[in-house]
Design an enzyme around this catalytic site. Structure first.
Site, PDB file in Angstrom:
ATOM      1  N   ARG A 175       0.824  -1.214   0.000  1.00  0.00           N
ATOM      2  CA  ARG A 175       0.000   0.000   0.000  1.00  0.00           C
ATOM      3  C   ARG A 175       0.857   1.262   0.000  1.00  0.00           C
ATOM      4  O   ARG A 175       0.490   2.261  -0.619  1.00  0.00           O
ATOM      5  CB  ARG A 175      -0.952  -0.017   1.188  1.00  0.00           C
ATOM      6  N   ARG A 201       0.878  12.335 -10.357  1.00  0.00           N
ATOM      7  CA  ARG A 201       0.649  13.778 -10.266  1.00  0.00           C
ATOM      8  C   ARG A 201       1.892  14.571 -10.684  1.00  0.00           C
ATOM      9  O   ARG A 201       1.770  15.627 -11.314  1.00  0.00           O
ATOM     10  CB  ARG A 201       0.229  14.171  -8.854  1.00  0.00           C
ATOM     11  N   HIS A 212       1.811  14.743 -14.313  1.00  0.00           N
ATOM     12  CA  HIS A 212       0.821  15.713 -14.769  1.00  0.00           C
ATOM     13  C   HIS A 212       1.371  17.139 -14.726  1.00  0.00           C
ATOM     14  O   HIS A 212       0.916  18.001 -15.483  1.00  0.00           O
ATOM     15  CB  HIS A 212      -0.450  15.633 -13.922  1.00  0.00           C
ATOM     16  N   SER A 271       8.446   0.869   7.988  1.00  0.00           N
ATOM     17  CA  SER A 271       9.469   0.306   8.872  1.00  0.00           C
ATOM     18  C   SER A 271      10.874   0.805   8.567  1.00  0.00           C
ATOM     19  O   SER A 271      11.724   0.854   9.443  1.00  0.00           O
ATOM     20  CB  SER A 271       9.467  -1.217   8.763  1.00  0.00           C
ATOM     21  N   SER A 316      -2.149   1.298   8.040  1.00  0.00           N
ATOM     22  CA  SER A 316      -3.127   2.179   7.387  1.00  0.00           C
ATOM     23  C   SER A 316      -2.890   3.657   7.661  1.00  0.00           C
ATOM     24  O   SER A 316      -2.951   4.481   6.740  1.00  0.00           O
ATOM     25  CB  SER A 316      -4.548   1.802   7.786  1.00  0.00           C
ATOM     26  N   GLU A 349       0.056   4.944   5.679  1.00  0.00           N
ATOM     27  CA  GLU A 349      -0.242   4.992   4.241  1.00  0.00           C
ATOM     28  C   GLU A 349      -1.152   6.164   3.901  1.00  0.00           C
ATOM     29  O   GLU A 349      -0.907   6.898   2.936  1.00  0.00           O
ATOM     30  CB  GLU A 349      -0.867   3.656   3.811  1.00  0.00           C
ATOM     31  N   ASP A 407       0.165  14.562  -1.686  1.00  0.00           N
ATOM     32  CA  ASP A 407      -0.750  15.496  -2.343  1.00  0.00           C
ATOM     33  C   ASP A 407      -0.482  16.935  -1.906  1.00  0.00           C
ATOM     34  O   ASP A 407      -0.627  17.867  -2.700  1.00  0.00           O
ATOM     35  CB  ASP A 407      -2.205  15.111  -2.074  1.00  0.00           C
TER      36      ASP A 407
END
Length: 185
Positions: A46, A57, A60, A88, A149, A152, A160
């Site tokens: 992930r 991006r 782009h 990790s 999670s 990530e 972003d």
């Protein structure tokens, strides 16, 4: 607990963690991306998927950016930048990539939970991310989410945010970037 309660808790965790990412290091990474001839991003699982979205991006925006391991990835040369996303810092397949990049004269940046890791020790710059490692004792870290999670998700928001900063510096907007969006869909 209902689904919306989980959603609200995840949002709360993200709000409490992404603010701990140091601004100075973020700006240094933006400068490094803009100064690099080419930018490479590596990660697995992930974390790797978050990195792939970051590369998309950058493409782009007209930045010469690649995902390590893809068939169309260019060769890393002196003056290029490698960003490795690894919670990790010990992912066995990523360590030799960092070592190779260093031997070729590349700059290595680790986006990680662990500055005291093998990849952290190889990195020229470390972005210490908030989150909890995949393997942890219950109650050790403040997250209800499984495994990595939180790391990530925070990585994606971080990437972003870097994109938004580079857009600001280069005077770009979604309309100008759309010109490089895939059109064979």
């Amino acid at each position: 607990m209902k689904t919306t309660s989980y959603y609200n808790e995840v949002i709360h965790e993200l709000q409490n963690t992404v603010t701990s990412i140091p601004e100075t290091e973020s700006e240094q990474l933006v400068d490094a991306i803009l100064a690099a001839k080419k930018v490479f991003v590596a990660g697995v699982g992930r974390s790797g998927l978050m990195g792939k979205s970051f590369v998309m991006r950058m493409m782009h925006m007209g930045i010469d950016a690649y995902v390590v391991g893809e068939t169309v990835t260019a060769n890393l040369q002196e003056g290029d930048l490698l960003i490795i996303g690894t919670g990790s810092g010990e992912t066995k397949t990523l360590i030799p990539i960092a070592e190779k990049a260093k031997s070729l004269g590349g700059t290595v940046v680790a986006v990680t939970l662990s500055s005291d890791s093998t990849i952290g020790s190889l990195a020229d710059q470390i972005i210490l991310m908030p989150g909890a490692p995949k393997e942890r004792e219950e109650g050790l870290h403040k997250t209800i989410q499984p495994m990595g999670s939180l790391f990530e998700q925070a990585s994606l928001i971080f990437y972003d945010s870097l994109i938004l900063r580079i857009m600001e510096i280069n005077g770009l907007n979604s309309n100008t970037m759309y010109g490089k969006h895939a059109n064979l869909e």
